[in-house]
Design a protein around this motif. Structure first.
Motif, PDB file in Angstrom:
ATOM      1  N   ASP A  50      39.106  45.246  37.209  1.00 37.73           N
ATOM      2  CA  ASP A  50      39.928  46.335  37.027  1.00 37.73           C
ATOM      3  C   ASP A  50      39.347  47.153  35.680  1.00 37.73           C
ATOM      4  N   ASP A  85      42.750  54.497  39.060  1.00 34.36           N
ATOM      5  CA  ASP A  85      43.553  54.135  38.158  1.00 34.36           C
ATOM      6  C   ASP A  85      45.066  54.646  38.256  1.00 34.36           C
ATOM      7  N   PRO A  86      45.892  53.722  38.764  1.00 35.95           N
ATOM      8  CA  PRO A  86      47.281  54.257  38.741  1.00 35.95           C
ATOM      9  C   PRO A  86      47.891  54.609  37.644  1.00 35.95           C
ATOM     10  N   GLY A  87      47.464  54.317  36.432  1.00 34.53           N
ATOM     11  CA  GLY A  87      47.901  54.845  35.171  1.00 34.53           C
ATOM     12  C   GLY A  87      47.500  56.343  34.825  1.00 34.53           C
ATOM     13  N   ARG A  89      45.018  58.970  37.187  1.00 30.86           N
ATOM     14  CA  ARG A  89      44.331  58.988  38.384  1.00 30.86           C
ATOM     15  C   ARG A  89      42.846  59.839  38.184  1.00 30.86           C
TER      16      ARG A  89
END
Length: 146
Positions: A50, A85-87, A89
């Motif tokens: 990640d 990235d969910p934090g 985008r």
């Protein structure tokens, strides 16, 4: 052993590693320099799941263009997956693929004995086990050293 000898040993081990890799698909049997970059990037992704391309650039000191190209090749080969990235985008996270592609499985399954024997020379067979065990010790102790 001094720093120069260690550096030269590292180069010799890299050459043996290249010889141990299965030939590239449709290739001539030799891996171009870009393949070495792909291996460095793939190793970094394995060590840092990640992650982003910018973080890979910072850790490896490779140019952004080479990292981006390597990430694209690894994604095409099925070795890695990318996701937003969910934090944030705007960023893309890179991680190893959940399932290895056929090519990745082939590369990972390829042993080093033949390449080691070639490097050890015609009288190297009796030393093969000792050298392979020494490499295992080095890998276990230095794999994550940077």
């Amino acid at each position: 052993m001094n720093g120069v000898e260690l550096f030269l040993l590292g180069r010799a081990l890299m050459k043996i590693g290249e010889e141990a890799l299965p030939p590239p698909p449709g290739g001539t049997g030799r891996h171009p320099g870009g393949d070495r970059t792909v291996l460095v990037v793939a190793s970094d992704i394995a060590d840092h799941p990640d992650t982003t391309a910018s973080e890979i650039v910072a850790r490896t000191a490779l140019p952004q263009s080479q990292v981006s190209s390597a990430v694209a090749r690894l994604r095409e080969a099925g070795s890695i997956e990318t996701a937003p990235d969910p934090g944030d985008r705007r960023r893309v996270l890179v991680r190893q693929a959940a399932e290895a592609s056929a090519r990745v499985a082939e590369v990972r399954a390829t042993g080093i004995d033949e390449a080691l024997l070639a490097a050890l020379g015609p009288d190297g067979a009796p030393r093969l086990t000792e050298v392979a065990q020494a490499l295992d010790v080095l890998a276990r102790n230095l794999r994550h050293a940077r």
